[in-house]
Design a protein around this motif. Structure first.
Motif, PDB file in Angstrom:
ATOM      1  N   PRO A  86      48.207 -20.345  54.705  1.00 49.41           N
ATOM      2  CA  PRO A  86      47.541 -20.651  55.848  1.00 49.41           C
ATOM      3  C   PRO A  86      46.486 -20.057  56.265  1.00 49.41           C
ATOM      4  O   PRO A  86      46.187 -20.601  57.165  1.00 49.41           O
ATOM      5  N   ARG A  87      45.529 -19.808  55.692  1.00 49.35           N
ATOM      6  CA  ARG A  87      43.791 -20.285  55.110  1.00 49.35           C
ATOM      7  C   ARG A  87      43.822 -21.707  56.046  1.00 49.35           C
ATOM      8  O   ARG A  87      42.888 -21.808  56.130  1.00 49.35           O
ATOM      9  N   TYR A  88      44.359 -22.134  56.062  1.00 52.62           N
ATOM     10  CA  TYR A  88      43.858 -23.889  55.448  1.00 52.62           C
ATOM     11  C   TYR A  88      45.077 -24.406  56.155  1.00 52.62           C
ATOM     12  O   TYR A  88      44.935 -26.123  56.835  1.00 52.62           O
ATOM     13  N   GLY A  89      45.838 -23.694  57.765  1.00 47.66           N
ATOM     14  CA  GLY A  89      46.599 -24.520  58.636  1.00 47.66           C
ATOM     15  C   GLY A  89      45.343 -24.932  59.922  1.00 47.66           C
ATOM     16  O   GLY A  89      46.104 -26.005  60.392  1.00 47.66           O
ATOM     17  N   PHE A  90      44.107 -24.763  58.927  1.00 48.10           N
ATOM     18  CA  PHE A  90      43.570 -25.593  60.573  1.00 48.10           C
ATOM     19  C   PHE A  90      43.559 -27.456  60.063  1.00 48.10           C
ATOM     20  O   PHE A  90      43.272 -28.301  61.195  1.00 48.10           O
ATOM     21  N   LEU A  91      44.252 -27.627  58.981  1.00 44.82           N
ATOM     22  CA  LEU A  91      44.070 -28.957  58.634  1.00 44.82           C
ATOM     23  C   LEU A  91      44.899 -29.852  58.656  1.00 44.82           C
ATOM     24  O   LEU A  91      45.269 -30.607  58.729  1.00 44.82           O
ATOM     25  N   GLY A  92      46.685 -28.837  59.153  1.00 45.70           N
ATOM     26  CA  GLY A  92      47.898 -29.233  60.068  1.00 45.70           C
ATOM     27  C   GLY A  92      48.803 -28.324  58.768  1.00 45.70           C
ATOM     28  O   GLY A  92      48.637 -27.159  58.258  1.00 45.70           O
ATOM     29  N   PRO A  93      50.056 -28.185  59.093  1.00 46.04           N
ATOM     30  CA  PRO A  93      50.719 -27.656  58.365  1.00 46.04           C
ATOM     31  C   PRO A  93      50.823 -28.707  56.513  1.00 46.04           C
ATOM     32  O   PRO A  93      50.607 -29.747  56.243  1.00 46.04           O
ATOM     33  N   PRO A  94      51.333 -27.076  56.195  1.00 49.78           N
ATOM     34  CA  PRO A  94      51.492 -27.923  54.676  1.00 49.78           C
ATOM     35  C   PRO A  94      51.668 -28.906  54.365  1.00 49.78           C
ATOM     36  O   PRO A  94      53.395 -29.142  54.614  1.00 49.78           O
ATOM     37  N   GLY A  95      51.642 -29.106  53.669  1.00 42.44           N
ATOM     38  CA  GLY A  95      52.388 -30.730  53.004  1.00 42.44           C
ATOM     39  C   GLY A  95      51.842 -31.729  53.718  1.00 42.44           C
ATOM     40  O   GLY A  95      52.483 -33.165  53.103  1.00 42.44           O
ATOM     41  N   ALA A  96      51.781 -31.997  54.745  1.00 44.14           N
ATOM     42  CA  ALA A  96      50.684 -32.468  55.565  1.00 44.14           C
ATOM     43  C   ALA A  96      49.869 -33.674  54.622  1.00 44.14           C
ATOM     44  O   ALA A  96      49.201 -33.254  53.551  1.00 44.14           O
ATOM     45  N   THR A  97      49.471 -35.056  54.913  1.00 49.39           N
ATOM     46  CA  THR A  97      48.423 -35.433  54.348  1.00 49.39           C
ATOM     47  C   THR A  97      47.163 -35.204  55.254  1.00 49.39           C
ATOM     48  O   THR A  97      47.287 -35.375  56.293  1.00 49.39           O
ATOM     49  N   PHE A 142      39.651 -33.398  63.715  1.00 45.97           N
ATOM     50  CA  PHE A 142      38.522 -33.588  62.008  1.00 45.97           C
ATOM     51  C   PHE A 142      37.609 -32.463  61.990  1.00 45.97           C
ATOM     52  O   PHE A 142      37.682 -31.342  63.162  1.00 45.97           O
ATOM     53  N   SER A 143      37.857 -32.395  61.109  1.00 48.63           N
ATOM     54  CA  SER A 143      36.588 -30.569  61.114  1.00 48.63           C
ATOM     55  C   SER A 143      35.975 -31.049  59.298  1.00 48.63           C
ATOM     56  O   SER A 143      35.803 -31.510  58.296  1.00 48.63           O
ATOM     57  N   LEU A 144      35.047 -30.069  59.274  1.00 53.38           N
ATOM     58  CA  LEU A 144      33.866 -29.305  58.474  1.00 53.38           C
ATOM     59  C   LEU A 144      33.802 -28.952  57.853  1.00 53.38           C
ATOM     60  O   LEU A 144      33.847 -27.575  58.960  1.00 53.38           O
ATOM     61  N   PHE A 145      34.062 -28.073  56.511  1.00 50.99           N
ATOM     62  CA  PHE A 145      34.507 -26.230  55.946  1.00 50.99           C
ATOM     63  C   PHE A 145      33.979 -26.684  54.833  1.00 50.99           C
ATOM     64  O   PHE A 145      33.863 -27.798  53.813  1.00 50.99           O
ATOM     65  N   THR A 146      33.573 -25.452  54.270  1.00 47.82           N
ATOM     66  CA  THR A 146      33.188 -25.614  53.001  1.00 47.82           C
ATOM     67  C   THR A 146      33.577 -24.574  52.335  1.00 47.82           C
ATOM     68  O   THR A 146      35.117 -23.733  53.113  1.00 47.82           O
ATOM     69  N   THR A 147      34.021 -24.157  51.180  1.00 49.43           N
ATOM     70  CA  THR A 147      34.841 -23.581  50.017  1.00 49.43           C
ATOM     71  C   THR A 147      34.259 -22.787  49.493  1.00 49.43           C
ATOM     72  O   THR A 147      33.260 -22.986  48.375  1.00 49.43           O
ATOM     73  N   ASP A 148      34.838 -21.836  49.076  1.00 49.12           N
ATOM     74  CA  ASP A 148      33.820 -20.241  48.526  1.00 49.12           C
ATOM     75  C   ASP A 148      34.536 -20.447  46.504  1.00 49.12           C
ATOM     76  O   ASP A 148      35.149 -20.839  46.566  1.00 49.12           O
ATOM     77  N   PRO A 149      33.751 -19.500  46.253  1.00 48.10           N
ATOM     78  CA  PRO A 149      33.980 -19.323  44.772  1.00 48.10           C
ATOM     79  C   PRO A 149      35.735 -18.857  44.432  1.00 48.10           C
ATOM     80  O   PRO A 149      35.865 -19.980  43.146  1.00 48.10           O
ATOM     81  N   VAL A 150      36.567 -18.222  45.424  1.00 45.32           N
ATOM     82  CA  VAL A 150      38.059 -17.820  44.914  1.00 45.32           C
ATOM     83  C   VAL A 150      38.647 -18.563  46.128  1.00 45.32           C
ATOM     84  O   VAL A 150      39.886 -18.786  45.976  1.00 45.32           O
ATOM     85  N   GLY A 151      38.299 -19.717  46.322  1.00 45.36           N
ATOM     86  CA  GLY A 151      38.712 -21.018  47.366  1.00 45.36           C
ATOM     87  C   GLY A 151      38.849 -20.925  48.736  1.00 45.36           C
ATOM     88  O   GLY A 151      39.996 -21.907  48.913  1.00 45.36           O
ATOM     89  N   ALA A 152      38.790 -19.648  49.295  1.00 48.44           N
ATOM     90  CA  ALA A 152      39.049 -19.622  50.432  1.00 48.44           C
ATOM     91  C   ALA A 152      37.770 -20.394  51.746  1.00 48.44           C
ATOM     92  O   ALA A 152      36.609 -20.684  51.560  1.00 48.44           O
ATOM     93  N   PRO A 153      38.405 -21.068  53.073  1.00 46.96           N
ATOM     94  CA  PRO A 153      37.698 -21.834  53.366  1.00 46.96           C
ATOM     95  C   PRO A 153      36.687 -21.482  54.505  1.00 46.96           C
ATOM     96  O   PRO A 153      37.605 -20.061  55.218  1.00 46.96           O
ATOM     97  N   ASN A 154      35.956 -22.605  54.649  1.00 43.21           N
ATOM     98  CA  ASN A 154      34.419 -21.547  55.785  1.00 43.21           C
ATOM     99  C   ASN A 154      34.207 -22.477  57.288  1.00 43.21           C
ATOM    100  O   ASN A 154      33.720 -23.945  56.332  1.00 43.21           O
ATOM    101  N   VAL A 155      35.279 -22.716  57.610  1.00 44.77           N
ATOM    102  CA  VAL A 155      35.129 -23.422  58.612  1.00 44.77           C
ATOM    103  C   VAL A 155      33.909 -23.710  59.449  1.00 44.77           C
ATOM    104  O   VAL A 155      33.328 -22.581  60.569  1.00 44.77           O
ATOM    105  N   LEU A 156      33.043 -25.045  59.950  1.00 49.71           N
ATOM    106  CA  LEU A 156      31.808 -25.194  60.236  1.00 49.71           C
ATOM    107  C   LEU A 156      32.261 -25.468  61.463  1.00 49.71           C
ATOM    108  O   LEU A 156      31.861 -25.602  62.801  1.00 49.71           O
ATOM    109  N   VAL A 157      33.264 -26.712  61.611  1.00 44.83           N
ATOM    110  CA  VAL A 157      33.221 -27.559  62.544  1.00 44.83           C
ATOM    111  C   VAL A 157      34.969 -28.009  62.420  1.00 44.83           C
ATOM    112  O   VAL A 157      35.765 -28.290  61.851  1.00 44.83           O
ATOM    113  N   ASP A 158      36.014 -28.105  63.568  1.00 47.05           N
ATOM    114  CA  ASP A 158      37.513 -27.942  63.976  1.00 47.05           C
ATOM    115  C   ASP A 158      37.185 -28.279  65.527  1.00 47.05           C
ATOM    116  O   ASP A 158      37.352 -27.282  66.456  1.00 47.05           O
ATOM    117  N   SER A 159      37.340 -29.660  65.342  1.00 46.58           N
ATOM    118  CA  SER A 159      37.353 -30.172  67.086  1.00 46.58           C
ATOM    119  C   SER A 159      38.851 -29.894  67.996  1.00 46.58           C
ATOM    120  O   SER A 159      39.109 -30.168  68.958  1.00 46.58           O
TER     121      SER A 159
END
Length: 217
Positions: A86-97, A142-159
């Motif tokens: 769910p932390r990556y929901g800003f990219l779209g639904p699971p399994g989407a390209t 479009f989004s711009l994000f970093t990923t911390d050492p344990v794999g959690a995203p830090n979203v910088l930009v989300d259109s």
């Protein structure tokens, strides 16, 4: 050469005006970048003004380019699947390209960064400037994000959750992040740089720059 530390479903009249303001260059002057290191947003402060250029290190010696003259290519190899997290929901639904230029360099892809190395310490309050993404025109999010050492995203930009989005960066710094595009096609991303001068307290803002990304399927 610098040393390195190594959607929209309809286009409204306002969007059309934005594309015209983007002012695409003549075909002969277009530079296509698809592999190697480049600062897609290179912020400088010269003669009392902030300016955004593209610092191209895909060639030697490296050069500064006008963003209007550059097309950034996202190769098919950048395609991946949105994780079932769910932390990556800003990219779209699971399994989407989703198509991602990663923050960790892949030698086969473009590696775009954000740089403020040409802004001297003491110029701006807090020794920082903001890089603002004010508009995105494209086939999907479009989004711009970093990923911390344990794999959690830090979203910088989300259109897709409202713009503008601002990224505060220390002067003299360099950042790499994940550039994510949710569908193949052409994206135009409008950016500007802004800061408050230490000497006068006056805010200065660069002329806007349009970045063009072609996402291949």
């Amino acid at each position: 050469m610098r040393a390195r530390m190594s959607a929209q479903t309809a286009v409204t009249a306002a969007m059309t005006a934005g594309v015209l303001a983007w002012a695409a260059p003549a075909q002969a002057s277009t530079v296509v970048l698809s592999q190697g290191h480049v600062d897609a947003v290179d912020v400088a402060f010269k003669n009392g003004a902030l300016k955004i250029s593209v610092h191209d290190e895909t060639i030697y010696p490296d050069v500064e380019r006008n963003p209007a003259d550059v097309v950034f290519v996202v190769k098919p190899a950048a395609a991946m699947t949105v994780p079932d997290d769910p932390r990556y929901g800003f990219l779209g639904p699971p399994g989407a390209t989703v198509h991602i230029l990663p923050e960790v360099q892949d030698e086969n892809l473009l590696w775009p960064g954000l740089a403020t190395e040409e802004v001297a310490a003491g110029t701006f309050g807090g020794d920082s400037v903001q890089i603002r993404v004010t508009r995105v025109i494209g086939p999907d999010g479009f989004s711009l994000f970093t990923t911390d050492p344990v794999g959690a995203p830090n979203v910088l930009v989300d259109s897709e959750d409202g713009l503008p989005d601002a990224i505060t960066r220390p002067v003299g710094s360099h950042l790499h992040a994940n550039w994510a595009f949710e569908k193949a096609g052409t994206y135009h991303i409008k950016v500007e740089a802004t800061g408050i001068l230490s000497t006068t307290g006056k805010r200065v803002t660069s002329e806007p720059a349009w970045l063009t990304f072609q996402v291949q399927s």
